[in-house]
Scaffold this active site. Structure first.
Site, PDB file in Angstrom:
ATOM      1  N   GLY A  32       0.805  -1.217   0.000  1.00  0.00           N
ATOM      2  CA  GLY A  32       0.000   0.000   0.000  1.00  0.00           C
ATOM      3  C   GLY A  32       0.838   1.268   0.000  1.00  0.00           C
ATOM      4  CG  ASP A  34       5.212   0.872   4.796  1.00  0.00           C
ATOM      5  OD1 ASP A  34       6.064   1.785   4.819  1.00  0.00           O
ATOM      6  OD2 ASP A  34       5.311  -0.168   5.471  1.00  0.00           O
TER       7      ASP A  34
END
Length: 166
Positions: A32, A34
């Protein structure tokens, strides 16, 4: 009080002092937001995470690293609660936004771009994720002047815009 706007786009391209990363407890990159931040910012961010957070970071807390190759000078990493795994204390989600602004103040950041924390793979119900973000960012006292809530999808952008009254 910061000026809060909804932005449709990619958080890794935001020209701000700091971007907020929805990280995991290990602080070693992930999926995602991150993963996108680590890919775009390059290996310097991971090296800084390992050095600054050898034991990771607690859910609801925040800390910072360099921005690596991102346009932003800093990345403020915060660990949101994993709703799908049973972490449903809204106070932890609110803490992510509050702590991120506190870290931004410590850094002297004037502009910060946030994702909707925990609203992706962690499964926090979108309506409440938007409400928690807008309410908290509107109420926390901070020296940050500009806050962008960056949405990757048109639907999420519409939800954030509506919550901001735009």
């Amino acid at each position: 009080m910061p000026v809060i706007t909804a932005v449709l786009g990619d958080i890794t391209t935001q020209d701000v002092d700091a971007v907020v990363n929805a990280a995991n407890n290990a602080m070693r990159g992930g999926g995602g937001v991150d993963g996108a931040i680590h890919r775009a910012g390059g290996p310097a961010i991971l090296r800084d995470c390992i050095e600054r957070f050898p034991h990771g970071l607690a859910t609801g807390d925040a800390g910072w690293t360099i921005g690596g190759e991102l346009p932003a000078r800093w990345v403020i990493h915060t660990v949101g609660p994993n709703y799908s795994a049973g972490q449903r204390d809204r106070g932890l989600l609110v803490s992510c936004y509050r702590r991120s602004l506190e870290v931004a103040d410590e850094l002297g950041a004037r502009s910060v771009a946030f994702p909707l924390i925990s609203a992706g793979i962690y499964g926090w119900p979108r309506e409440d994720a938007v409400a928690a973000a807008v309410e908290t960012l509107s109420l926390v006292r901070s020296s940050v002047e500009v806050v962008r809530i960056v949405a990757f999808s048109r639907d999420m952008h519409g939800d954030v815009s509506a919550a901001l009254g735009a």
